[in-house]
Design a protein around this motif. Structure first.
Motif, PDB file in Angstrom:
ATOM      1  N   UNK A  50       3.843 -19.997   1.380  1.00  0.00           N
ATOM      2  CA  UNK A  50       3.300 -19.467   1.218  1.00  0.00           C
ATOM      3  C   UNK A  50       1.903 -18.856   2.472  1.00  0.00           C
ATOM      4  N   UNK A  51       2.049 -19.952   2.488  1.00  0.00           N
ATOM      5  CA  UNK A  51       0.862 -20.378   3.980  1.00  0.00           C
ATOM      6  C   UNK A  51       2.331 -19.788   5.075  1.00  0.00           C
ATOM      7  N   UNK A  52       2.818 -20.735   5.057  1.00  0.00           N
ATOM      8  CA  UNK A  52       3.735 -20.652   6.371  1.00  0.00           C
ATOM      9  C   UNK A  52       4.378 -18.397   6.339  1.00  0.00           C
ATOM     10  N   UNK A  53       4.424 -17.598   5.128  1.00  0.00           N
ATOM     11  CA  UNK A  53       4.580 -16.910   5.266  1.00  0.00           C
ATOM     12  C   UNK A  53       3.355 -15.369   4.719  1.00  0.00           C
ATOM     13  N   UNK A  54       2.478 -15.855   4.466  1.00  0.00           N
ATOM     14  CA  UNK A  54       1.135 -15.197   4.568  1.00  0.00           C
ATOM     15  C   UNK A  54       0.812 -14.013   4.826  1.00  0.00           C
ATOM     16  N   UNK A  55       1.876 -13.319   6.283  1.00  0.00           N
ATOM     17  CA  UNK A  55       1.890 -11.843   6.009  1.00  0.00           C
ATOM     18  C   UNK A  55       2.598 -11.406   6.028  1.00  0.00           C
ATOM     19  N   UNK A  56       3.902 -12.193   5.119  1.00  0.00           N
ATOM     20  CA  UNK A  56       4.629 -10.659   4.494  1.00  0.00           C
ATOM     21  C   UNK A  56       4.796 -11.004   2.844  1.00  0.00           C
ATOM     22  N   UNK A  57       3.632 -11.965   2.493  1.00  0.00           N
ATOM     23  CA  UNK A  57       3.038 -11.518   1.452  1.00  0.00           C
ATOM     24  C   UNK A  57       1.709 -10.942   1.014  1.00  0.00           C
ATOM     25  N   UNK A  58       1.526 -10.537   2.135  1.00  0.00           N
ATOM     26  CA  UNK A  58      -0.428  -9.757   1.285  1.00  0.00           C
ATOM     27  C   UNK A  58       0.043  -8.516   0.727  1.00  0.00           C
ATOM     28  N   UNK A  59       1.370  -8.145   1.148  1.00  0.00           N
ATOM     29  CA  UNK A  59       1.047  -6.368   0.281  1.00  0.00           C
ATOM     30  C   UNK A  59       1.480  -6.703  -0.891  1.00  0.00           C
ATOM     31  N   UNK A  60       2.388  -8.307  -1.413  1.00  0.00           N
ATOM     32  CA  UNK A  60       3.064  -8.347  -3.035  1.00  0.00           C
ATOM     33  C   UNK A  60       1.061  -9.016  -3.507  1.00  0.00           C
ATOM     34  N   UNK A  61       0.307  -9.590  -2.895  1.00  0.00           N
ATOM     35  CA  UNK A  61      -0.884 -10.565  -3.516  1.00  0.00           C
ATOM     36  C   UNK A  61      -1.754  -9.029  -3.430  1.00  0.00           C
ATOM     37  N   UNK A  62      -1.994  -8.485  -2.985  1.00  0.00           N
ATOM     38  CA  UNK A  62      -2.584  -7.027  -3.475  1.00  0.00           C
ATOM     39  C   UNK A  62      -2.203  -6.038  -4.743  1.00  0.00           C
ATOM     40  N   UNK A  97      16.756 -23.827   2.251  1.00  0.00           N
ATOM     41  CA  UNK A  97      17.257 -23.555   1.188  1.00  0.00           C
ATOM     42  C   UNK A  97      15.394 -22.948   0.690  1.00  0.00           C
ATOM     43  N   UNK A  98      14.642 -22.921  -0.126  1.00  0.00           N
ATOM     44  CA  UNK A  98      13.166 -22.110   0.333  1.00  0.00           C
ATOM     45  C   UNK A  98      13.400 -20.802  -0.304  1.00  0.00           C
ATOM     46  N   UNK A  99      12.614 -19.704  -0.374  1.00  0.00           N
ATOM     47  CA  UNK A  99      12.821 -18.680  -0.772  1.00  0.00           C
ATOM     48  C   UNK A  99      13.491 -17.969  -1.555  1.00  0.00           C
ATOM     49  N   UNK A 100      14.814 -18.563  -0.200  1.00  0.00           N
ATOM     50  CA  UNK A 100      15.420 -17.020  -0.154  1.00  0.00           C
ATOM     51  C   UNK A 100      16.766 -17.687  -1.418  1.00  0.00           C
ATOM     52  N   UNK A 101      16.777 -19.202  -1.893  1.00  0.00           N
ATOM     53  CA  UNK A 101      17.401 -20.323  -2.905  1.00  0.00           C
ATOM     54  C   UNK A 101      16.956 -19.028  -4.374  1.00  0.00           C
ATOM     55  N   UNK A 102      15.255 -20.068  -4.065  1.00  0.00           N
ATOM     56  CA  UNK A 102      14.513 -18.772  -5.395  1.00  0.00           C
ATOM     57  C   UNK A 102      15.083 -17.614  -5.810  1.00  0.00           C
ATOM     58  N   UNK A 103      14.882 -16.142  -4.271  1.00  0.00           N
ATOM     59  CA  UNK A 103      14.879 -15.196  -5.416  1.00  0.00           C
ATOM     60  C   UNK A 103      16.115 -15.215  -5.628  1.00  0.00           C
ATOM     61  N   UNK A 104      17.304 -15.730  -4.730  1.00  0.00           N
ATOM     62  CA  UNK A 104      18.971 -15.304  -5.435  1.00  0.00           C
ATOM     63  C   UNK A 104      18.430 -15.746  -6.796  1.00  0.00           C
ATOM     64  N   UNK A 105      18.169 -16.803  -7.862  1.00  0.00           N
ATOM     65  CA  UNK A 105      17.833 -16.967  -8.852  1.00  0.00           C
ATOM     66  C   UNK A 105      17.370 -16.245  -9.757  1.00  0.00           C
ATOM     67  N   UNK A 106      15.897 -15.747  -9.375  1.00  0.00           N
ATOM     68  CA  UNK A 106      15.474 -14.631  -9.818  1.00  0.00           C
ATOM     69  C   UNK A 106      16.356 -13.737 -10.629  1.00  0.00           C
ATOM     70  N   UNK A 107      16.486 -13.129  -9.145  1.00  0.00           N
ATOM     71  CA  UNK A 107      17.375 -11.583  -9.236  1.00  0.00           C
ATOM     72  C   UNK A 107      18.858 -12.197 -10.210  1.00  0.00           C
TER      73      UNK A 107
END
Length: 154
Positions: free
Chosen positions: A115-127, A1-11
């Motif tokens: 978020x800690x596990x995916x920090x690199x992928x999140x950095x552009x989103x956080x900016x 589950x995790x992020x992909x599951x959440x992304x599916x619901x939000x989409x």
């Protein structure tokens, strides 16, 4: 589950979902462009919203749980539901989960670990998020002040 599951619901939510906004003190005023996709219900009737929910966001200012074991009968046992608890303190009692087989709970601790596990992928989103917050900070402050004025007037 995790992020992909959440992304599916939000989409799914963004494309064709309807939203029921349960309110306690301040009745929200849905924007006209939302049409009939957003409606509001008084807080006492939140069980009606839970019955048809695929996704529940809970971010209430409350001293304790606002959704718990007593609400389990409100959920449709044939549906899966993702519950996102953004409350501090937590809004959703974890004791609800064994009573609703299709429920998955994501709380701030779980989001923080992801978020800690995916920090690199999140950095552009956080900016980008920081830029949006900076752009709308004054408007948000005015909105909060208005809500606080409404609460004091009641």
């Amino acid at each position: 589950h995790g992020a992909d599951h959440l992304a599916h619901h939000i989409t799914a939510l963004a494309r064709h979902a309807r939203c029921v906004w349960c309110h306690h003190t301040n009745r929200p005023a849905p924007r006209p462009e939302w049409g009939d996709r957003v409606r509001s219900l008084p807080w006492e009737r939140r069980g009606e919203a839970l019955a048809a929910a695929d996704l529940v966001f809970c971010a209430a200012e409350a001293p304790g749980f606002v959704i718990g074991a007593a609400h389990a009968p409100s959920f449709d046992p044939a549906r899966s539901v993702l519950i996102v608890d953004l409350g501090i303190p937590r809004n959703v009692d974890p004791a609800l989960l064994p009573l609703v087989p299709g429920a998955e709970l994501v709380n701030l601790d779980r989001l923080k670990a992801w978020a800690a596990r995916h920090r690199e992928r999140l950095e552009p989103v956080l900016a980008g998020s920081r830029a949006i917050v900076a752009q709308h900070r004054d408007g948000y402050a005015a909105l909060i002040a208005r809500f606080q004025g409404w609460n004091q007037a009641q």
